[in-house]
Every structure is written in structure tokens, then in C-alpha cells.
Design an enzyme around this catalytic site. Structure first.
Site, mmCIF file in Angstrom:
data_model
loop_
_atom_site.group_PDB
_atom_site.id
_atom_site.type_symbol
_atom_site.label_atom_id
_atom_site.label_comp_id
_atom_site.label_asym_id
_atom_site.label_seq_id
_atom_site.Cartn_x
_atom_site.Cartn_y
_atom_site.Cartn_z
ATOM 1 C CB ALA A 79 -0.862 -0.010 1.259
ATOM 2 N N GLY A 122 0.533 -5.046 0.772
ATOM 3 C CA GLY A 122 -0.664 -5.019 -0.070
ATOM 4 C C GLY A 122 -0.426 -5.625 -1.437
ATOM 5 C CD GLU A 157 -2.589 -7.505 2.734
ATOM 6 O OE1 GLU A 157 -3.132 -7.819 3.807
ATOM 7 O OE2 GLU A 157 -2.298 -6.332 2.416
ATOM 8 C CD GLU A 194 1.670 -5.798 5.407
ATOM 9 O OE1 GLU A 194 0.954 -5.815 4.399
ATOM 10 O OE2 GLU A 194 2.476 -6.711 5.674
HETATM 11 N N1 T1G Z 1 4.692 3.382 -0.123
HETATM 12 C C1 T1G Z 1 5.176 4.596 -0.484
HETATM 13 N N2 T1G Z 1 6.479 4.829 -0.863
HETATM 14 C C2 T1G Z 1 7.278 3.761 -0.892
HETATM 15 C C3 T1G Z 1 6.846 2.462 -0.535
HETATM 16 C C4 T1G Z 1 5.478 2.289 -0.151
HETATM 17 N N3 T1G Z 1 4.974 1.102 0.187
HETATM 18 N N4 T1G Z 1 7.900 1.627 -0.654
HETATM 19 C C5 T1G Z 1 8.940 2.367 -1.071
HETATM 20 N N5 T1G Z 1 8.585 3.644 -1.214
HETATM 21 C C6 T1G Z 1 9.425 4.755 -1.690
HETATM 22 C C7 T1G Z 1 10.600 5.050 -0.755
HETATM 23 O O1 T1G Z 1 10.236 5.941 0.256
HETATM 24 C C8 T1G Z 1 11.616 5.659 -1.713
HETATM 25 O O2 T1G Z 1 11.236 6.989 -1.923
HETATM 26 C C9 T1G Z 1 11.365 4.894 -3.004
HETATM 27 O O3 T1G Z 1 10.043 4.344 -2.885
HETATM 28 C C10 T1G Z 1 12.335 3.775 -3.214
HETATM 29 O O4 T1G Z 1 12.329 2.954 -2.071
HETATM 30 C C11 T1G Z 1 -2.694 -2.852 3.435
HETATM 31 C C12 T1G Z 1 -0.735 -1.962 5.325
HETATM 32 C C13 T1G Z 1 10.297 -2.202 -1.963
HETATM 33 C C14 T1G Z 1 12.147 -3.313 -0.852
HETATM 34 O O5 T1G Z 1 6.610 -2.204 3.860
HETATM 35 O O6 T1G Z 1 10.707 -2.254 1.715
HETATM 36 O O7 T1G Z 1 0.986 -2.736 2.334
HETATM 37 O O8 T1G Z 1 13.195 8.109 -0.936
HETATM 38 O O9 T1G Z 1 14.683 3.442 -1.403
HETATM 39 O O10 T1G Z 1 15.948 0.000 -1.519
HETATM 40 O O11 T1G Z 1 -1.523 -4.660 4.219
HETATM 41 O O12 T1G Z 1 11.173 0.229 -0.596
HETATM 42 O O13 T1G Z 1 13.093 7.739 -3.381
HETATM 43 O O14 T1G Z 1 11.546 9.370 -2.267
HETATM 44 O O15 T1G Z 1 13.367 1.646 -0.230
HETATM 45 O O16 T1G Z 1 15.036 -0.582 -3.786
HETATM 46 C C15 T1G Z 1 4.073 -2.737 3.060
HETATM 47 C C16 T1G Z 1 8.225 -0.965 1.807
HETATM 48 C C17 T1G Z 1 3.391 -1.411 3.091
HETATM 49 C C18 T1G Z 1 7.579 -2.299 1.704
HETATM 50 C C19 T1G Z 1 12.552 -1.358 -2.377
HETATM 51 N N6 T1G Z 1 5.231 -2.660 2.201
HETATM 52 N N7 T1G Z 1 9.264 -0.760 0.812
HETATM 53 O O17 T1G Z 1 13.723 -1.054 -1.707
HETATM 54 O O18 T1G Z 1 14.090 1.324 -2.607
HETATM 55 S S1 T1G Z 1 2.047 -1.434 4.217
HETATM 56 C C20 T1G Z 1 6.428 -2.394 2.690
HETATM 57 C C21 T1G Z 1 10.441 -1.415 0.879
HETATM 58 C C22 T1G Z 1 0.854 -2.371 3.430
HETATM 59 C C23 T1G Z 1 -1.343 -3.487 3.521
HETATM 60 C C24 T1G Z 1 -0.329 -2.713 4.240
HETATM 61 C C25 T1G Z 1 11.470 -1.038 -0.132
HETATM 62 C C26 T1G Z 1 11.566 -1.997 -1.340
HETATM 63 P P1 T1G Z 1 12.312 8.084 -2.135
HETATM 64 P P2 T1G Z 1 13.692 2.359 -1.472
HETATM 65 P P3 T1G Z 1 14.807 -0.099 -2.446
#
Ligand code: T1G
Length: 690
Positions: free
Chosen positions: A63, A102, A105, A125
Site C-alpha cells: 500500500a 498489499g 495481498e 507490515e
Molecule cells: N509506499 C510509499 N512509498 C514507498 C513504498 C510504499 N509502500 N515503498 C517504497 N517507497 C518509496 C521510498 O520511500 C523511496 O522513496 C522509493 O520508494 C524507493 O524505495 C494494506 C498496510 C520495496 C524493498 O513495507 O521495503 O501494504 O526516498 O529506497 O531499496 O496490508 O522500498 O526515493 O523518495 O526503499 O530498492 C508494506 C516498503 C506497506 C515495503 C525497495 N510494504 N518498501 O527497496 O528502494 S504497508 C512495505 C520497501 C501495506 C497493507 C499494508 C522497499 C523496497 P524516495 P527504497 P529499495
């Protein structure tokens, strides 16, 4: 359709492609057209199957975290998954890169999942203080079983495509053009015909759940959660999937999600997610970086050996230099032992061990550093020793080589000024054990060239470190604030608190351990040597060291450690020593409450952080949070020492600082003006005149 969702049709198989760089997060502007596309394809008789794929480097990584805490715009993820799951024709998720949160999911809403060989799948999450809120806690157990699902969701650690295939999470793993494989897979499935069972109806593996074993493991996880709510909620939600009908378990998941997303802990952990990424953003970071293909490390002791391993683990060949063959062999033997332990523990394969050991070249001749692009000095903490080494490096290092020191407090400007190429000098302050600890304090010296700085910030990421750039001052950010936190520890002991009372106040606050247990782990002799070098004293710690009580390594420190164990046992001898020293100073012991302990240790730490920001030693308050969470175990559920005041109210902290200033007259309690401005404005940035 829209910029972020497009649909193509390949002989009756529709391909829905999500394109929302950089990580295809399920932002509102993706969700709306995605739902529209699915509804249209559901009702399109010419479409026999649907493939969901993503453009760019990854499948949906979750998400959109930036939308949390704001009113939810419909359709939300649950509506999309419910629509997807109700589609009668076969649906296939084509997963490359990472399917996280998400994103997974969404894939669980499909009848089938196929993955690229290198893909990773997970529900992380919990690392944001949340639990999966799009049905992951109810659908994942139906595919991989309740126990594995709980482990994946409570740890938040993704699994690889092969493991996911073995666990029943993905139906096929492919190499090469994944979308083509997915289309062929979907076409074949459609040709064979349905019915196609949605995941929500696959209850078979749930029935086999050993609830007693499940509850025992969940209880363990709860014990290790150290006050974090999310891991406990995750385990509860998966248990609901086993014990409740699908829709009831889904509703229960929703209720837990709504509670957690509004919690301070999740706000703190979401803050840290973005803070870690912000910390790597340097002004002018787009400069051309220097090429690093070989790294040199001077000193094969605890720090040097760990640093060398960190680079070898990151794929870099390393030249390890020592002053003698004996010292070199000792260092290399420790490295070999560390890798052997990892193989025994199963966290490293034998092939990887061999490959990493092959990266090392040992030497006792500085000239062998001539082909290194980065050289890190990790020798004895003495200015004269450092200058002598940098003098030699100035002679042997190739032009453009970056010359770094791992000092944890010495003046790097002074070291840089001692050689002919100060622009190539900077600090790389690793934390022990350097091959494990994530934090890397990168110290920008006065003359450090921007390309040298940008090069090492980029390099830190490649070796799996979280980098924070700081300026030169005594102890940089971490140790300088640690000194402020410790400044009252001795006084608290003399006034009546015991080491275990103080340590308990810290662990109750959420730290992995308190200052005295930490001191015993690190070795009290390190601080003792540092104090002696600077003409400083610590009445109790010095007395302990004079008795050879250096902590775990001598079996006695502030605590006793029997038979090499790491379990601290309060020692009446230490408490008697403290009472004697107090009596010598005419201090009558009194009962000291945990609140007072936290006020007199944590508040000076925060205050010192404010001074560091005022001086520009740290660029952002959030950088300080990243240092403390990744280097000193500050509780992630509190977001860091600069974020936490926003949760508890900086006004209260200032009030108590002024109270203790009045009572003790000590400068550590004199509120920094930036802290006062932060209390008025509510944010460090708004308060800053920088
Ligand atoms: N939402 C918004 N921005 C995100 C994002 C996300 N989920 N994931 C990454 N970014 C932005 C990040 O801030 C950065 O921005 C750019 O993308 C590159 O990321 C309903 C509740 C995927 C392994 O927890 O672990 O789903 O600094 O530098 O090293 O159940 O990003 O360039 O402006 O980290 O290649 C669950 C989070 C969400 C995964 C890539 N998902 N992301 O790593 O790049 S909660 C996560 C990561 C959810 C549902 C729920 C990593 C990555 P900027 P990066 P990377």
C-alpha cells in the site's frame, strides 16, 4: 485506462499492467483504475483469463505508506481483492522483484501466482507497526499453513520464490520473460477449465493446525516483542484465521489494522521508514561517484576484522593490513571462525563462506594498499598513531583513493590536515560488530570532497548499511549524545539507584538493555582508557576497572557473569562499593523512581541532540533518530530521540530539564534553544533557523 494502469489482450488473455514508479505502491491513483479494469475484464466475454503484472523493477511493494494517517479514499485494497477473488475466470499474478504487503495481498486475491526466479514475497507490515490490512493474515495461512504464515507475518521477512513455491504460495517459478510465461500459464489453465478456487475457500491446511504449538510459539514472540503491539496483533490475527469463519477473521483483521494505524508506535515506525531513506539524500548527491573495486582495511582487530567482513559480504575484494604476521594471522583466523559459526548456524552456505574468504588478501606492507580505491584505518584510538598511518597512506595510496578513519571520537579535520590530500579524507564510523550492526556514521570533514562523500554514501547501501552523514565534533552524533545520557548514570548510583534498577528503567522503556549491562557487554576498559586519555574520571566505573572488573570479558563488571554466561547477576560487592563512594562524598542514599531515571538520562540525550542540530552536525532531526535506532537500540516504537518528544510533548521535557537544572546546576539540563523552539512550533524543522 490511465497512466498507472494499462490493459493489453493477448489472444484472449488480458494483461493488466500497473506502472507507478518507483515501487508500484497501491496509491489511490492506481487503485481506482485497477478496480475499473478488473470489473471490465470480469464482464468481457472475450477474455478467458487475466494476468496482473507490473512495469519497472518490482511487483507491487505494498500500500502507499504516505497515505496512512489520512482519510482512506475508496476503493481501498480490500474492495479490489474482494472483486478480484469473485471473478470466475482464472486470474494470475506475475511477480517479479518484490511482492510485499498489499502487493502480496493483491496476489493472494488471484487464483494463481507465478514468480520470477529472483522474486521475494512477504508481508512486512509489522516493521511499520502494522499488520497486513488487506486480508493477508486470513488468506496466507490458507496457502502456507498457520505456523509458517505467523512466522512470515510476525518477522516481516520476505521469502524467496523457490521457498514460496515449496510452501504453496506460488504455483510456478520461471526464468526469462515472466509476462509471457504468465500468459501461457493462464491460457493453459483456462483451456483446462475451472472451477477455480479462490484462496478464501482453501481451508484444508488450516484444519491441520496444532493450536497448542501455535500458541506456544505466539507466546514466545509476544515475550520478545518488547512492548511492541504489532507483533502480538499479527499472531492474534493469524490465529483468528484458524479459529474463525473467513469473514469474521477478515473483520477482526480490519479492527486490529484500524487500531494500529492510528497508534503512536506505527507513526514512529513509519517515521523511521522514511527517515532512513531521507538520511541517504545528500545535497549534490548526483555528483559523479568514484569507482570502488577494491577496499583496504588497516588493523585486523575486532573493528578492522568486522569492517573487512562487511565489505567482503558486500562482494568487495579486501586487502587486510596488520603490523605483523602474527597479528595478521590472528585477525584472519577470527574472520574464518566467524564465517564458520554462520555456516554452523545455517545463516551462510559453505559455498558462500568459501567465496567470501576468497575475497581477502592479507599483508603487512603498506605498499600493498596501492591498488585500493578506499582505505579504512581501524587502528588504535590515538592521534599520533592515526597521523602516522595517514602519512604512510599519503605516500602509497593511488590518486583519488578515499582515505577513511574508523575513529569513534578523534578530530578528523586534524587527521586530514596532516596529509597532502585532505579532500579525500572522511570518517567511516562503524559499530561493533561491524559486519552485523547496520549503522554507519559517515563523518564529513571540513575539506572532504562532495564526490568522495557521495561515493561512500552509495557504497554503504551496497554493503547493507544505513548511512547517516554527520559533521566533526567530539563523539560525532551517537557517542556525543551517549555521553550526555551517561553523564547522570553515576550520580543516580551514588544517590541510591542500583545498576539493575537503572537498567530495568531502560528495558521497561523499550531498550534492549540498560547502560550498565551495555557497558559490561562492550567492555568497561574501553571507556576507562578513553577517560584516562582525556583526563576525565567516573568514580564507580574507574574503581571497578582498577579491580580488573571489565565486564563480561572478565566475568565481572557492574554485574557478575558466571561460567562465561551472558546473564547479568547483581553483585552485592558492587552495591557496597557504590555505597562506600557515596558515603565518601557525603551522599545519603534515597529511593529513586524509574521516571526520574528516564528524565535524568534520556532528556539530556534529547537536549544534546537539539544542540547537535543547532550546530549543523546533523542535517535533520530524523538523521539523529536513524543513528539512535540503528546504532544504539533506541526503541523503534518510539521513533528515535528526536521523534519521541513529538509523542510525549517537548514542553514536558523542557519543564523537567529546568527542574533538574535547578536542583543539580548541571549544564546537561540547560534546555537548548532549538528544543524550546521545537516545543513552541511542534517540529524541529519549523523551530530551526538553519
Ligand atoms: N509506499 C510509499 N512509498 C514507498 C513504498 C510504499 N509502500 N515503498 C517504497 N517507497 C518509496 C521510498 O520511500 C523511496 O522513496 C522509493 O520508494 C524507493 O524505495 C494494506 C498496510 C520495496 C524493498 O513495507 O521495503 O501494504 O526516498 O529506497 O531499496 O496490508 O522500498 O526515493 O523518495 O526503499 O530498492 C508494506 C516498503 C506497506 C515495503 C525497495 N510494504 N518498501 O527497496 O528502494 S504497508 C512495505 C520497501 C501495506 C497493507 C499494508 C522497499 C523496497 P524516495 P527504497 P529499495
Amino acid at each position: 485506462m490511465s497512466n498507472s494502469v494499462s490493459v493489453a489482450n493477448e489472444g484472449g488473455v488480458a494483461i493488466v499492467t500497473i506502472d507507478n514508479p518507483p515501487v508500484n505502491a497501491l496509491s489511490f491513483h492506481v487503485r481506482e483504475p485497477l478496480l475499473q479494469a478488473l470489473v471490465a475484464l470480469r464482464d468481457d466475454a472475450s477474455v478467458s483469463a487475466i494476468v496482473i503484472a507490473c512495469a519497472g523493477r518490482t511487483f507491487v511493494a505494498g500500500a502507499d505508506i504516505t497515505e496512512f494517517g489520512k482519510p482512506v479514499q475508496q476503493p481501498d485494497l480490500r474492495a479490489i481483492v474482494a472483486t478480484l477473488e469473485a471473478i470466475a475466470k482464472p486470474t494470475v499474478a506475475a511477480i517479479h522483484g518484490t511482492a510485499l504487503g498489499g502487493g502480496l495481498e493483491l496476489a493472494l486475491g488471484c487464483h494463481f501466482r507465478v514468480a520470477d526466479q529472483g522474486a521475494k514475497l512477504g508481508l512486512p507490515e509489522v516493521k511499520l507497526g502494522l499488520l497486513p490490512g488487506g486480508g493477508g493474515t486470513v488468506r496466507l495461512p490458507r496457502l502456507v499453513g498457520a505456523l509458517k504464515a505467523m512466522r512470515m507475518i510476525v518477522s516481516g521477512t520476505p521469502i524467496g520464490a523457490q521457498e514460496a513455491h515449496g510452501a504453496g504460495l506460488v504455483d510456478a517459478v520461471f526464468e526469462g520473460d515472466l509476462t509471457t510465461h504468465a500468459v501461457n500459464f493462464a491460457r493453459e489453465i483456462a483451456r483446462k477449465g475451472g472451477p477455480f478456487t479462490p484462496v478464501r475457500e482453501r481451508d484444508e491446511s488450516l484444519g491441520e493446525t496444532d493450536l497448542a504449538a501455535f500458541d506456544a510459539e505466539a507466546a514466545d514472540l509476544a515475550r520478545n516483542a518488547r512492548g511492541l503491539e504489532a507483533p502480538v496483533a499479527c499472531a492474534q490475527a493469524v490465529r483468528n484465521a484458524v479459529t474463525l469463519p473467513f469473514d469474521e477473521a477478515l473483520a477482526a483483521e480490519r479492527a486490529l489494522f484500524v487500531k494500529l494505524v492510528a497508534s503512536d508506535q506505527s507513526r514512529a515506525q513509519r517515521h523511521l521508514f522514511f527517515a532512513e531513506r531521507e538520511a541517504a539524500k545528500l545535497p549534490g548527491r548526483d555528483v559523479v561517484k568514484r569507482r570502488i573495486s577494491r577496499v583496504g582495511v588497516i588493523g585486523a582487530g575486532t573493528m578492522g576484522g568486522g569492517i573487512a567482513m562487511a565489505f567482503a559480504n558486500g562482494g568487495y575484494p579486501v586487502t587486510l593490513l596488520e603490523t605483523s604476521h602474527e597479528a595478521l594471522q590472528r585477525g584472519l583466523a577470527t574472520i574464518e571462525k566467524n564465517y564458520a559459526v554462520s555456516v554452523t548456524r545455517g545463516s551462510l552456505s559453505e559455498d558462500a563462506r568459501q567465496q567470501r574468504l576468497g575475497q581477502f588478501k592479507g599483508s603487512i606492507d603498506h605498499a600493498d594498499l596501492g591498488d585500493c580505491d578506499l582505505i579504512i584505518e581501524a587502528a588504535f584510538e590515538d592521534m599520533a598513531v592515526k597521523k602516522e598511518i595517514f602519512g604512510k597512506l599519503d605516500a602509497v595510496a593511488k590518486p583519488g583513493a578515499i582515505l577513511a578513519t574508523n575513529t569513534s571520537y578523534l578530530d578528523i579535520d586534524e587527521i586530514a590536515a596532516s596529509i597532502s590530500r585532505p579532500q579525500d579524507v572522511l570518517g567511516l564510523h562503524f559499530f561493533s560488530p561491524a559486519n552485523v550492526m547496520k549503522l554507519l556514521e559517515i563523518v564529513r570533514a571540513e575539506k572532504t570532497a562532495p564526490d568522495a562523500l557521495a561515493t561512500v554514501v552509495d557504497l554503504a547501501r551496497r554493503i547493507g548499511k544505513v548511512a547517516v552523514v554527520v559533521g566533526v565534533c567530539h563523539g560525532f552524533v551517537g557517542n556525543r549524545m551517549l555521553a550526555a545520557r551517561g553523564s547522570e548514570s553515576e550520580a543516580l548510583l551514588l544517590e541510591g539507584a542500583t545498576p539493575s534498577q537503572i537498567d530495568k528503567a531502560f528495558t521497561d522503556f523499550g531498550w534492549p538493555m540498560g547502560p550498565f549491562q551495555m557497558g559490561d557487554l562492550a567492555g568497561l576498559d574501553i571507556g576507562w582508557r578513553n577517560r584516562k586519555a582525556r583526563g576525565l574520571t567516573a568514580v564507580i566505573a574507574d574503581s571497578l576497572c582498577e579491580q580488573g572488573r571489565f565486564g563480561q570479558k572478565t566475568g565481572r563488571g557492574f554485574y557478575l557473569y558466571e561460567n562465561g554466561s551472558r546473564t547479568p547477576i547483581p553483585d552485592p560487592e558492587v552495591e557496597a562499593l557504590i555505597r562506600d563512594k557515596a558515603a565518601e562524598k557525603g551522599i545519603a542514599p534515597r529511593t529513586i523512581a524509574a521516571d526520574e531515571i528516564i528524565e535524568r538520562t534520556l532528556y539530556p540525550l534529547i537536549n544534546e541532540g537539539a544542540k547537535i542540530l543547532e550546530e549543523g552536525i546533523a542535517a535533520r532531526a530524523s538523521d539523529i533518530d536513524v543513528v539512535w535506532v540503528n546504532g544504539y537500540g533506541f526503541p523503534i516504537g518510539k521513533g528515535g530521540p528526536m521523534f519521541w518528544p513529538g509523542l510525549v510533548g517537548a514542553g514536558k521535557i523542557i519543564e523537567r530539564l529546568e527542574y533538574w537544572l535547578e536542583r543539580t546546576g548541571k549544564d546537561v539540563f540547560k534546555p537548548a534553544s532549538l528544543l524550546k523552539r521545537m516545543a513552541e512550533s511542534g517540529s524541529w524543522e519549523a523551530g530551526s533557523t538553519a
